[in-house]
Design an enzyme around this catalytic site. Structure first.
Site, short mmCIF file in Angstrom:
data_model
loop_
_atom_site.label_atom_id
_atom_site.label_comp_id
_atom_site.label_asym_id
_atom_site.label_seq_id
_atom_site.Cartn_x
_atom_site.Cartn_y
_atom_site.Cartn_z
N HIS A 358 84.53 56.98 61.78
CA HIS A 358 85.01 56.71 60.10
C HIS A 358 86.78 55.34 60.34
CE1 HIS A 358 82.30 58.80 57.37
NE2 HIS A 358 81.85 59.90 58.49
N LYS A 550 93.61 56.46 46.59
CA LYS A 550 93.78 56.40 47.80
C LYS A 550 95.15 56.98 48.81
CE LYS A 550 93.14 52.16 47.79
NZ LYS A 550 91.77 51.56 48.52
N ARG A 551 94.17 57.92 49.30
CA ARG A 551 95.62 58.66 49.89
C ARG A 551 96.32 58.43 50.72
NH1 ARG A 551 94.08 63.83 52.49
NH2 ARG A 551 96.10 64.12 53.80
N LYS A 556 97.22 51.37 54.59
CA LYS A 556 96.87 51.35 53.69
C LYS A 556 98.04 50.05 52.79
CE LYS A 556 93.93 55.37 52.94
NZ LYS A 556 92.80 54.92 53.15
N THR A 658 85.92 53.08 49.96
CA THR A 658 85.03 53.40 49.20
C THR A 658 85.42 53.07 47.25
OG1 THR A 658 85.44 55.65 49.51
CG2 THR A 658 83.27 54.56 49.98
N LYS A 662 83.42 51.88 44.24
CA LYS A 662 83.83 52.72 42.82
C LYS A 662 84.58 51.98 41.97
CE LYS A 662 84.77 56.98 45.93
NZ LYS A 662 84.86 56.65 46.65
#
Ligand code: 26Q
Length: 814
Positions: A358, A550-551, A556, A658, A662
């Site tokens: 991952h 998100k985290r 990110k 992900t 969504k």
């Protein structure tokens, strides 16, 4: 596949069952029931409707003796169970009527439902989406995990800084859980080994802990299949009660061993690269693996003898490296306990395991110090060394005289402290390795696992992640689900998401677009209502709902999002409104407690939110809501309201993502880089319906490799300079802001400044399109119509075809 018509009870029947459960399990009546009593009794009532299906499923499995998929994962983020199970059993409407007939507000009961937060983020939620799809398509499967007493910490903000509180999620009991104390397993740790013949050995553990399972039901949608997820909890073995201490009256000392042993399943580790190397974490991993493998073997033996059929009846999917110690554990069982030849055992092992990776970040690849394994799992370390030795011998035969190749491939990392590379063990001990998006799988073989792709080219696959349309449309977004069902005629599309393509014909229909907009607005209203109570921020339900959930992680690039918010703030303040549309900026996400850089970004987001929200000049155009404690429940509220999905990681860093799927499936347009599954989303929805910006993975890697001067971007872009200056000295200054800015101007590891202008200009394009609501809605509908590929049903089909060779076993109809 059977399609089970879900309606199977009347309000009166449900009322009768509910009142019965109140009496039998809570010892109370409707009149004296507390809200908790009502919740627990309702949960049991709904659960009863799944149990028949579960029993029929196990009967069908027993009769067929099929190949089973076993999913091993240290994390599951299942989300709330009540709403889901009401919908899957077709009892939602009748239960509502029953509660109302009893004078109870259904919303009050629903609010008490627990969320088992047994995971950190994407990887844990993926496990839940895959289990949902496995059950929905009648694949015989069991998920194995750990029943942490404390799940992912609860997040609150104090002066903008994250504070963590423990999450005792099952404090009032978990009505969805079935304990199975008879299936306890014994797990050894520490101790010593003695060598035997032919690679055999004997391990005498120094400590034995019990694993006690319980399971939760995993119903399929529109079918009779109910699978389970089996979760292990640590219990001290009877021999841990030190009788001599006890009889001497030293009760405190006597229970110390018990406390130590039961600590194993106490708490989920928040993902934190700086906290690796913790013994308890490794204990958790082995605990999960030892219990689950024993259980898998027990189940296999119910219908099979010997070991010849094992690899035909069993496939074990390893969710990242966390359960990879299963590979030497199976070898130990087969060789030491079952007396198989090493080569026979190895052939079985290699045919049983498959591994999902991952990440691409080399620093996120798990390694454990050799000294720790030697202490905690001495026999496993010996087996790992032997696996490594035999593997390297094989490589040496194929590529003689290439010590560098051997060094790159070895399970053991040398140079300094010796460490075991769990990803290498995973690749060597399994028959298939997969990445989680097309780009990720390609980059894995080109970079992170390059050395293995050379010697084991047929091992590598791609299985692009997917999400459960039941959880993220049916449960989360009833409004949109209804609208789609009206258009497509029925709800079968929820099991066959490619059918969303039929919505394409609706984009030209003004009536459909109006209904679409009404659904979105209603969802934004609900989010606004929640944001107001949770944070005091009032959001305009007509503003563009711009979401980043998100985290918190540097790669990110939440900081890029915040920099752009500051730009908008500055533009509004100086009256430069040409590119400004009213926006609600929504953030959600947790940072690992020890991840200080991520926490600084979070702090900055909150500081900016505070200033922006308090400024009446900008109020008509901009609000920032950082909703605390992002989890699956919160996701179900935020995602349906979103218009814009922020997927802005540095290209080449996000394995898949992900939330991108969504959000797209709920009609948000993506602004994103060519990273992870964004690439595939853009390919499918069409470049013209995706806001692309920034460097691609190759450009980013090249820029990173050469001399990179972030300060030059700062000096040449006045909007960027103004935004950054406002953090060091201006309105957005905070304790830690200087370090954050120092990092950006000094190193900018994730190329935020290099992508800033492209991102900001792209956001201007977003605003331009938003002004044309018809055009925006047209694009949103096309996004949904073309995103059927991202159903976890497709993901499961890919796994079944390319990796698992598993086929459906539908239960007999009731
Ligand atoms: C490791 C060692 C010690 C403690 C914790 C951990 C740990 C725990 C969780 C390491 C990593 C994780 C979680 C990783 C994760 O969620 N990865 C995400 O997986 C998603 C599903 O495939 C992808 O979509 C995301 O891109 C990826 O970041």
């Amino acid at each position: 596949m059977t399609h089970v018509s879900p309606v199977c009870a009347t309000p009166t029947e449900i009322e009768f069952e509910l009142v019965g459960n109140l009496a039998r399990s809570r010892g109370t009546t409707v009149e004296s029931a507390s809200p908790q009593d009502l919740y627990q009794a309702l949960a049991l009532t709904v659960r009863d409707h799944l149990v028949d299906r579960y029993i029929r499923t196990t009967e069908a499995h027993y009769a067929a003796n099929p190949r089973f998929v076993y999913y091993l994962s240290a994390e599951y983020l299942l989300g709330r169970q009540l709403g889901q199970n009401l919908l899957y059993t077709g009892t939602a409407d009748v239960a509502r009527s029953a509660l109302e007939a009893l004078g109870v507000d259904p919303a009050d009961v629903a609010a008490l439902d627990i969320e088992p937060g047994l995971g950190n983020g994407g990887l844990g939620r993926l496990a839940a989406c895959l289990l949902d799809a496995l059950a929905t398509h009648d694949i015989p499967a069991v998920g194995y995990g750990i029943r942490y007493d404390f799940g992912i910490f609860k997040q609150a903000f104090q002066e903008g800084a994250q504070h963590e509180r423990p999450d005792d999620w099952a404090y009032y009991g978990n009505p969805w859980e079935f304990p199975a104390p008879d299936d306890q397993q014994r797990v050894g740790f520490y101790g010593s080994t003695e060598p035997g013949e032919g690679g055999r050995g004997t391990w005498t553990p120094g400590e034995v802990v019990l694993g006690e399972p319980s399971h939760m039901l995993v119903p399929g949608y529109g079918t009779g299949t109910v699978n389970i997820v089996r979760l292990w909890r640590a219990r001290a073995a009877r021999e841990s009660f030190d009788l001599s201490l006890f009889s001497a009256g030293q009760y405190g000392e006597a229970v110390e061993a018990i406390v130590r042993e039961e600590k194993i399943s106490k708490v989920l580790y928040p993902d934190d690269s700086t906290e690796l190397g913790r013994e308890l974490r490794l204990k958790q991993q082995y605990f999960l693996v030892a219990c689950s493998l024993r259980d898998i073997i027990r189940r296999y033996r119910l219908r099979n003898d010997g070991w010849d059929a094992f690899a035909d009846k069993v496939v074990i999917q390893l969710n990242d490296t966390h359960p990879v110690i299963a590979i030497p554990e199976l070898m130990r069982i087969l060789v030491d306990e079952e007396g198989l030849e090493w080569s026979k055992a190895w052939s079985i092992t290699q045919r049983v395991f498959a591994y999902t990776c991952h990440t691409l970040l080399p620093e996120a690849l798990e390694t454990w110090p050799v000294w720790l394994l030697r202490r905690l799992l001495p026999r496993h370390l010996e087996i790992i060394f032997l696996i490594n030795h035999l593997f390297l011998q094989q490589v040496e035969r194929l590529h003689p005289g290439e010590p560098e190749r051997l060094r790159l491939l070895s399970i053991i990392e040398e140079g300094g402290e010796q460490r075991v590379r769990m990803a290498h063990l995973a690749v060597i001990g399994s028959f298939a390795v997969n990445g989680v998006a097309a780009l990720h799988s390609r980059l894995l073989t080109e970079t992170t696992l390059r050395a293995f792709a050379d010697v084991l080219p047929h091992h590598f696959h791609n299985v692009t992640n997917g999400i459960s349309p039941r959880r993220f449309l049916l449960v989360a977004n009833p409004g949109l689900t209804r609208l789609v069902s009206q258009r497509l005629g029925g709800s079968e599309w929820l099991r066959d998401l490619d059918r969303l393509a039929e919505l394409e014909s609706a984009v030209g229909d003004p009536d459909f677009r109006a209904k679409w907009q009404a659904v979105k607005r209603r969802n934004r209203q609900e989010l606004a209502q929640y944001a107001l109570t949770a944070t005091g921020v009032s959001l305009d339900p007509d503003a563009l709902c711009d979401v980043m959930i998100k985290r918190f992680h540097e790669y990110k690039r939440q900081v890029l999002r915040v920099l752009h918010v500051i730009v908008l703030y500055h533009r509004i303040k100086r009256g430069d409104l040409a590119g400004v549309v009213p926006r609600s900026i929504v953030f959600g996400g947790k940072a690992a407690p020890g991840y200080h850089a991520a926490k600084r970004v979070m702090r900055l987001a909150n500081v900016v939110a505070g200033v922006v929200n308090a400024d009446p000049d900008v109020a008509p155009y901009l609000k920032v809501a950082f909703l605390p404690d992002y989890n699956v429940t919160r996701a179900e509220l935020i995602i349906p309201a979103a218009d814009l999905s922020e997927q802005i990681s540095m290209a080449g860093k996000e394995a898949s993502g992900t939330s991108n799927m969504k959000l797209a499936l709920n009609g948000a347009l993506t602004i994103g880089t060519l990273d992870g599954a964004n690439v595939e989303i853009r390919d499918r929805v069409g470049a013209e319906n995706f806001f692309l910006f920034g460097l691609d993975a190759a450009d980013a890697a090249a820029l990173r490799a050469g001399p990179y001067n972030p300060r030059s971007y700062y000096e040449q872009d006045y909007e960027l300079k103004a935004a950054i200056d406002a953090i060091t000295g201006g309105p957005f200054a905070f304790d830690g802001g200087d370090i954050l800015v120092g990092d950006l101007l000094g190193y900018d590891e994730y190329l935020t400044l290099a992508d800033f202008r492209s991102y900001t200009d792209c956001q201007d394009e977003v605003a331009r399109v938003w002004r044309d609501q018809d055009e925006w809605t047209r694009r949103a509908i096309l996004n949904v119509a073309r995103s059927g590929f991202f159903s976890s049903d497709r993901t499961i089909r890919d796994y079944c075809r390319d990796i698992w060779r598993a086929v459906p076993v539908p239960p007999k109809e009731a």
